[in-house]
Write an enzyme that holds these catalytic residues in place. Structure first.
Site, PDB file in Angstrom:
ATOM      1  N   GLU A   1       6.722  46.765  11.650  1.00  0.00           N
ATOM      2  CA  GLU A   1       7.029  45.430  11.107  1.00  0.00           C
ATOM      3  C   GLU A   1       7.885  44.660  12.111  1.00  0.00           C
ATOM      4  O   GLU A   1       8.965  44.160  11.780  1.00  0.00           O
ATOM      5  CB  GLU A   1       7.750  45.548   9.750  1.00  0.00           C
ATOM      6  CG  GLU A   1       6.974  46.369   8.737  1.00  0.00           C
ATOM      7  CD  GLU A   1       7.600  46.396   7.342  1.00  0.00           C
ATOM      8  OE1 GLU A   1       8.485  45.581   7.045  1.00  0.00           O
ATOM      9  OE2 GLU A   1       7.176  47.257   6.544  1.00  0.00           O
TER      10      GLU A   1
ATOM     11  N   GLU B   1      10.785  52.790   2.424  1.00  0.00           N
ATOM     12  CA  GLU B   1      12.216  52.513   2.219  1.00  0.00           C
ATOM     13  C   GLU B   1      12.878  53.385   1.142  1.00  0.00           C
ATOM     14  O   GLU B   1      13.561  52.882   0.255  1.00  0.00           O
ATOM     15  CB  GLU B   1      12.407  51.028   1.887  1.00  0.00           C
ATOM     16  CG  GLU B   1      11.860  50.120   2.973  1.00  0.00           C
ATOM     17  CD  GLU B   1      11.951  48.628   2.643  1.00  0.00           C
ATOM     18  OE1 GLU B   1      12.535  48.277   1.610  1.00  0.00           O
ATOM     19  OE2 GLU B   1      11.433  47.832   3.445  1.00  0.00           O
TER      20      GLU B   1
HETATM   21  O1  9MR Z   1       6.886  39.888   4.163  1.00  0.00           O
HETATM   22  C1  9MR Z   1       7.009  40.230   2.815  1.00  0.00           C
HETATM   23  C2  9MR Z   1       7.396  39.007   2.001  1.00  0.00           C
HETATM   24  O2  9MR Z   1       6.321  38.071   1.991  1.00  0.00           O
HETATM   25  C3  9MR Z   1       7.769  39.407   0.578  1.00  0.00           C
HETATM   26  O3  9MR Z   1       8.246  38.282  -0.124  1.00  0.00           O
HETATM   27  C4  9MR Z   1       8.837  40.492   0.648  1.00  0.00           C
HETATM   28  C5  9MR Z   1       9.272  40.949  -0.720  1.00  0.00           C
HETATM   29  O4  9MR Z   1      10.287  41.898  -0.631  1.00  0.00           O
HETATM   30  O5  9MR Z   1       8.332  41.614   1.355  1.00  0.00           O
HETATM   31  C6  9MR Z   1       8.088  41.301   2.690  1.00  0.00           C
HETATM   32  O6  9MR Z   1       7.667  42.448   3.415  1.00  0.00           O
HETATM   33  C7  9MR Z   1       8.586  43.533   3.469  1.00  0.00           C
HETATM   34  C8  9MR Z   1       7.759  44.794   3.637  1.00  0.00           C
HETATM   35  O7  9MR Z   1       6.796  44.887   2.632  1.00  0.00           O
HETATM   36  C9  9MR Z   1       8.627  46.029   3.656  1.00  0.00           C
HETATM   37  N1  9MR Z   1       9.673  45.920   4.664  1.00  0.00           N
HETATM   38  C10 9MR Z   1      10.448  44.695   4.649  1.00  0.00           C
HETATM   39  C11 9MR Z   1       9.524  43.480   4.681  1.00  0.00           C
HETATM   40  C12 9MR Z   1      10.321  42.197   4.782  1.00  0.00           C
HETATM   41  O8  9MR Z   1      11.105  42.014   3.640  1.00  0.00           O
END
Ligand code: 9MR
Length: 370
Positions: free
Chosen positions: A256, A151
């Site tokens: 994802e 990102e």
């Molecule tokens: O699924 C993840 C969640 O458990 C966390 O709280 C969150 C924190 O920002 O991150 C989520 O995963 C993210 C991923 O690492 C990167 N792309 C977006 C995902 C969803 O927010």
């Protein structure tokens, strides 16, 4: 590379007889890897939820730790690394012969406070380099691919203003890919982002990939995150995204995938924001607390079918499709951007049962896909 092996394997196309396949990984084995995530920190699945592990090992051949390799969990203090949760997932992946993702080395989110307090640029640079070295070395021979940078782009295609950009300059992406490559020349290296269906942002990703390649720095793959909903992006937009990214010559991955079915008061950006607190408990934003209505289940099923038919059509470009989660019970969507909601974005329900969308995917007739 796995994709080349997969492509060779399917030089006799469309032999798969859809109805006979009972698991997702068998169904799509000639096309791409099928992945899920394990969410360790919030729910301690590894320790407590054997049912999740059974689903992940039976239906999937790739796994991503949803949080435990991120900086705040793996490197919580300046000189302290904590690998135990990530190690448990690694052991699980290896026991089950699964393709393991390292998620993620350089991301502005889920970074501990101390990182932004390093004021000296040279010190910051060295610390980041060491972070990459320690992580990649620790999981050498175990992690198959690292999401090296996650990102890094704004929706207009410009570089996001992060602590990495500020402290290391415009070429920080090149540097960190180089460090990852130097530490392990055999692990695959990827750039991962959301909203790549937006042309400007996609151009930004293509610029990153091309600039790495021009400088002779290795990048193997690009990840389309795919936190989508029932209507957006359109199949046409998804197709353009896959085709354009693949034209750079790297593998394309869907990293994802989940399809939210409840309304969201924001452009789907993938991160929680405090200003959504006021919507908590409001039924308008959480309409299906007591179950998913039949018509919505149908829409979700149809949407997954159309998306997967597109993925199969472009299987020569796609090396992996990973779902962000396993069951609706543990999806991050229930907590983001509004906490405590009831969403239904995945292929297994809250009781861990297979949903109609999963059966629909098992029934896809490959011979009809042109
Ligand atoms: O699924 C993840 C969640 O458990 C966390 O709280 C969150 C924190 O920002 O991150 C989520 O995963 C993210 C991923 O690492 C990167 N792309 C977006 C995902 C969803 O927010």
């Amino acid at each position: 590379m796995k994709r080349i092996l997969i492509s060779l394997f399917i030089s006799i196309p469309f032999l798969a007889c859809s109805q006979e396949k009972e698991t997702l990984k068998e169904k799509f084995e000639d096309y791409f890897l099928i992945g899920a995530t394990i969410n360790q920190e919030d729910y301690q699945i590894i320790d407590k939820d054997e049912k999740i592990l059974k689903i992940v090992s039976e239906d999937f051949n790739s796994v991503t730790p949803e949080n435990s390799m991120k900086w705040m969990h793996s490197h919580p203090e300046y000189s302290k690394f904590t690998f135990s949760n990530a190690q448990k997932i690694t052991d699980f992946a290896k026991e089950n012969d699964m393709y393991l993702l390292g998620h993620t080395l350089v991301w502005h989110n889920q970074v501990p406070e101390y990182v932004s307090e390093i004021n000296d640029k040279a010190k910051f640079h060295l610390h980041l380099k060491n972070h990459i070295f320690q992580m990649v070395t620790r999981f050498k021979g175990k992690v198959d691919m690292w999401d090296v940078v996650n990102e890094a782009l704004n929706d207009d295609g410009s570089l996001r203003e992060t602590v990495f950009l500020e402290m290391m300059g415009d070429d920080y992406i090149e540097k960190v890919f180089q460090y990852a490559n130097d530490t392990d020349p055999n692990v695959e290296l990827a750039y991962n982002d959301y909203n790549l269906y937006k042309p400007k942002k996609r151009e930004g990703a293509i610029r990153i990939i091309n600039s790495l390649k021009e400088k002779g720095i290795r990048i193997d793959a690009v990840g389309i995150q795919a936190h989508w909903d029932l209507h957006f992006p359109s199949i046409k937009e998804i197709e353009e995204t896959i085709v354009d990214l693949a034209a750079t010559g790297v593998d394309v991955m869907i990293t994802e995938l989940d399809i939210t079915v409840i309304p969201n008061p924001y452009e789907l950006a993938g991160i929680a924001r405090e200003e959504f607190k006021k919507f908590e408990g409001d039924k308008k934003w959480d309409p299906y607390q007591s179950g998913i209505p039949k018509n919505i289940q149908k829409k979700l099923t149809r949407r997954y079918k159309e998306i997967f038919e597109l993925f199969v059509k472009h299987h020569d470009k796609i090396s992996r499709v990973t779902f962000w989660g396993t069951t609706d019970k543990y999806t991050w969507r229930n907590e983001n951007p509004i906490r405590g909601r009831t969403d239904y974005p995945l292929l297994f329900d809250r009781e861990y049962n297979k949903k109609p969308a999963l059966f629909e995917l098992l029934n896809i007739d490959f011979s009809k896909i042109k």
